[in-house]
Design a protein around this motif. Structure first.
Motif, PDB file in Angstrom:
ATOM      1  N   ALA A 189     -32.936 -73.879 -68.043  1.00  0.00           N
ATOM      2  CA  ALA A 189     -33.720 -72.690 -68.392  1.00  0.00           C
ATOM      3  C   ALA A 189     -32.854 -71.449 -68.580  1.00  0.00           C
ATOM      4  CB  ALA A 189     -34.775 -72.432 -67.318  1.00  0.00           C
ATOM      5  N   ALA A 190     -31.830 -71.297 -67.759  1.00  0.00           N
ATOM      6  CA  ALA A 190     -31.010 -70.089 -67.816  1.00  0.00           C
ATOM      7  C   ALA A 190     -29.827 -70.208 -68.775  1.00  0.00           C
ATOM      8  CB  ALA A 190     -30.490 -69.757 -66.413  1.00  0.00           C
ATOM      9  N   GLY A 191     -29.426 -71.441 -69.095  1.00  0.00           N
ATOM     10  CA  GLY A 191     -28.250 -71.620 -69.931  1.00  0.00           C
ATOM     11  C   GLY A 191     -28.503 -72.310 -71.252  1.00  0.00           C
ATOM     12  N   ASN A 192     -28.949 -73.558 -71.204  1.00  0.00           N
ATOM     13  CA  ASN A 192     -29.096 -74.329 -72.437  1.00  0.00           C
ATOM     14  C   ASN A 192     -30.191 -73.794 -73.342  1.00  0.00           C
ATOM     15  OD1 ASN A 192     -28.024 -76.462 -70.274  1.00  0.00           O
ATOM     16  ND2 ASN A 192     -27.236 -76.966 -72.300  1.00  0.00           N
ATOM     17  N   VAL A 193     -31.342 -73.433 -72.776  1.00  0.00           N
ATOM     18  CA  VAL A 193     -32.442 -72.951 -73.618  1.00  0.00           C
ATOM     19  C   VAL A 193     -32.084 -71.644 -74.325  1.00  0.00           C
ATOM     20  CG1 VAL A 193     -34.828 -72.116 -73.610  1.00  0.00           C
ATOM     21  CG2 VAL A 193     -34.248 -74.245 -72.421  1.00  0.00           C
ATOM     22  N   PRO A 194     -31.499 -70.654 -73.637  1.00  0.00           N
ATOM     23  CA  PRO A 194     -31.093 -69.452 -74.376  1.00  0.00           C
ATOM     24  C   PRO A 194     -30.072 -69.740 -75.485  1.00  0.00           C
ATOM     25  CG  PRO A 194     -31.169 -68.973 -72.041  1.00  0.00           C
ATOM     26  CD  PRO A 194     -31.356 -70.457 -72.184  1.00  0.00           C
ATOM     27  N   LEU A 195     -29.169 -70.674 -75.224  1.00  0.00           N
ATOM     28  CA  LEU A 195     -28.230 -71.054 -76.285  1.00  0.00           C
ATOM     29  C   LEU A 195     -28.961 -71.715 -77.451  1.00  0.00           C
ATOM     30  CD1 LEU A 195     -25.240 -72.410 -74.178  1.00  0.00           C
ATOM     31  CD2 LEU A 195     -25.223 -70.388 -75.654  1.00  0.00           C
ATOM     32  N   ASN A 196     -29.929 -72.578 -77.142  1.00  0.00           N
ATOM     33  CA  ASN A 196     -30.732 -73.204 -78.197  1.00  0.00           C
ATOM     34  C   ASN A 196     -31.455 -72.141 -79.019  1.00  0.00           C
ATOM     35  OD1 ASN A 196     -29.962 -75.673 -77.126  1.00  0.00           O
ATOM     36  ND2 ASN A 196     -31.930 -76.072 -76.156  1.00  0.00           N
ATOM     37  N   ASP A 197     -32.038 -71.166 -78.323  1.00  0.00           N
ATOM     38  CA  ASP A 197     -32.765 -70.094 -79.013  1.00  0.00           C
ATOM     39  C   ASP A 197     -31.831 -69.279 -79.905  1.00  0.00           C
ATOM     40  OD1 ASP A 197     -35.061 -70.967 -77.727  1.00  0.00           O
ATOM     41  OD2 ASP A 197     -35.024 -69.362 -76.225  1.00  0.00           O
ATOM     42  N   ALA A 198     -30.630 -68.993 -79.391  1.00  0.00           N
ATOM     43  CA  ALA A 198     -29.668 -68.230 -80.185  1.00  0.00           C
ATOM     44  C   ALA A 198     -29.230 -69.023 -81.419  1.00  0.00           C
ATOM     45  CB  ALA A 198     -28.453 -67.861 -79.331  1.00  0.00           C
ATOM     46  N   LEU A 199     -29.021 -70.323 -81.244  1.00  0.00           N
ATOM     47  CA  LEU A 199     -28.645 -71.152 -82.388  1.00  0.00           C
ATOM     48  C   LEU A 199     -29.761 -71.176 -83.430  1.00  0.00           C
ATOM     49  CD1 LEU A 199     -26.439 -73.056 -83.558  1.00  0.00           C
ATOM     50  CD2 LEU A 199     -27.740 -74.942 -82.539  1.00  0.00           C
ATOM     51  N   ALA A 200     -31.001 -71.219 -82.970  1.00  0.00           N
ATOM     52  CA  ALA A 200     -32.137 -71.203 -83.902  1.00  0.00           C
ATOM     53  C   ALA A 200     -32.166 -69.903 -84.703  1.00  0.00           C
ATOM     54  CB  ALA A 200     -33.449 -71.389 -83.140  1.00  0.00           C
ATOM     55  N   GLN A 201     -31.779 -68.819 -84.072  1.00  0.00           N
ATOM     56  CA  GLN A 201     -31.820 -67.519 -84.753  1.00  0.00           C
ATOM     57  C   GLN A 201     -30.599 -67.266 -85.632  1.00  0.00           C
ATOM     58  OE1 GLN A 201     -32.357 -64.593 -81.683  1.00  0.00           O
ATOM     59  NE2 GLN A 201     -34.470 -65.199 -81.287  1.00  0.00           N
ATOM     60  N   THR A 202     -29.419 -67.609 -85.122  1.00  0.00           N
ATOM     61  CA  THR A 202     -28.193 -67.245 -85.839  1.00  0.00           C
ATOM     62  C   THR A 202     -27.621 -68.360 -86.696  1.00  0.00           C
ATOM     63  OG1 THR A 202     -26.686 -67.952 -84.063  1.00  0.00           O
ATOM     64  CG2 THR A 202     -27.547 -65.689 -83.950  1.00  0.00           C
ATOM     65  N   GLY A 203     -27.814 -69.602 -86.263  1.00  0.00           N
ATOM     66  CA  GLY A 203     -27.227 -70.723 -86.976  1.00  0.00           C
ATOM     67  C   GLY A 203     -25.710 -70.767 -86.879  1.00  0.00           C
ATOM     68  N   VAL A 204     -25.148 -70.130 -85.844  1.00  0.00           N
ATOM     69  CA  VAL A 204     -23.700 -70.065 -85.697  1.00  0.00           C
ATOM     70  C   VAL A 204     -23.238 -71.077 -84.643  1.00  0.00           C
ATOM     71  CG1 VAL A 204     -21.723 -68.592 -85.123  1.00  0.00           C
ATOM     72  CG2 VAL A 204     -23.678 -67.645 -86.373  1.00  0.00           C
ATOM     73  N   ARG A 205     -22.533 -72.077 -85.097  1.00  0.00           N
ATOM     74  CA  ARG A 205     -22.048 -73.151 -84.224  1.00  0.00           C
ATOM     75  C   ARG A 205     -21.015 -72.659 -83.210  1.00  0.00           C
ATOM     76  NH1 ARG A 205     -19.464 -78.752 -86.563  1.00  0.00           N
ATOM     77  NH2 ARG A 205     -19.047 -79.759 -84.559  1.00  0.00           N
ATOM     78  N   ALA A 206     -20.104 -71.815 -83.637  1.00  0.00           N
ATOM     79  CA  ALA A 206     -18.987 -71.377 -82.790  1.00  0.00           C
ATOM     80  C   ALA A 206     -19.457 -70.698 -81.511  1.00  0.00           C
ATOM     81  CB  ALA A 206     -18.070 -70.454 -83.576  1.00  0.00           C
ATOM     82  N   ASP A 207     -20.564 -70.013 -81.564  1.00  0.00           N
ATOM     83  CA  ASP A 207     -21.087 -69.315 -80.387  1.00  0.00           C
ATOM     84  C   ASP A 207     -21.903 -70.227 -79.481  1.00  0.00           C
ATOM     85  OD1 ASP A 207     -19.982 -67.023 -81.462  1.00  0.00           O
ATOM     86  OD2 ASP A 207     -21.867 -66.352 -82.358  1.00  0.00           O
ATOM     87  N   PHE A 208     -22.061 -71.465 -79.855  1.00  0.00           N
ATOM     88  CA  PHE A 208     -22.989 -72.369 -79.190  1.00  0.00           C
ATOM     89  C   PHE A 208     -22.327 -73.584 -78.545  1.00  0.00           C
ATOM     90  CE2 PHE A 208     -25.532 -76.250 -79.546  1.00  0.00           C
ATOM     91  CZ  PHE A 208     -26.692 -75.907 -78.866  1.00  0.00           C
TER      92      PHE A 208
END
Length: 151
Positions: free
Chosen positions: A103-122
């Motif tokens: 909840a605190a780590g993977n999901v926020p990263l998933n959400d960020a990937l959905a928004q930005t589409g940037v692999r390097a940050d994920f």
């Protein structure tokens, strides 16, 4: 409370161990096969695949084990006898840790990937957090198995 749960001790330990095993298997599979496989593909394929899997995994089957593992581990910790209670409590704590990391780590990263589409940050952060989940869920399973065996 423990006396009320006594008839459910075996089924609770079994259910907790099965759901912990399902969670451990999920994170182990991601760590040992899915992410190493995706590491070999181009950025566009990686991002698209992760975005689709992050949507697909939010389903009743996964959620039942994801939420059921800590819930059943807590219930088992309440139901077991004192000699094995520390193992069941440890299992519950580890199952809760798995949920918190997600909840605190993977999901926020998933959400960020959905928004930005940037692999390097994920990718590297997600892989590290998933390794933590693989360890905590596997350790929870081991503690539950030990508690069941010693009961």
């Amino acid at each position: 409370m423990i006396d009320l749960l006594e008839p459910l001790r075996g089924p609770l330990l079994l259910g907790a161990a099965v759901t912990a095993g399902l969670q451990a298997g999920t994170y182990y599979t991601w760590a040992s096969g899915v992410m190493p496989g995706l590491a070999r593909v181009d950025d566009r394929t990686f991002v698209h695949a992760m975005q689709e899997m992050n949507v697909a995994i939010v389903n009743p089957v996964f959620l039942a084990s994801f939420l059921g593992a800590p819930a059943l581990a807590v219930a088992a910790a309440l139901a077991v006898d004192a000699p094995v209670r520390p193992w069941a409590v440890a299992a519950a704590g580890l199952a809760l840790a798995t949920l918190i990391v997600t909840a605190a780590g993977n999901v926020p990263l998933n959400d960020a990937l959905a928004q930005t589409g940037v692999r390097a940050d994920f990718e590297s952060a997600w892989v590290r957090l998933n390794a933590v989940r693989a360890v905590t869920s596997t350790a929870s399973l081991a503690c539950l198995a030990w508690a069941a065996w010693r009961s």
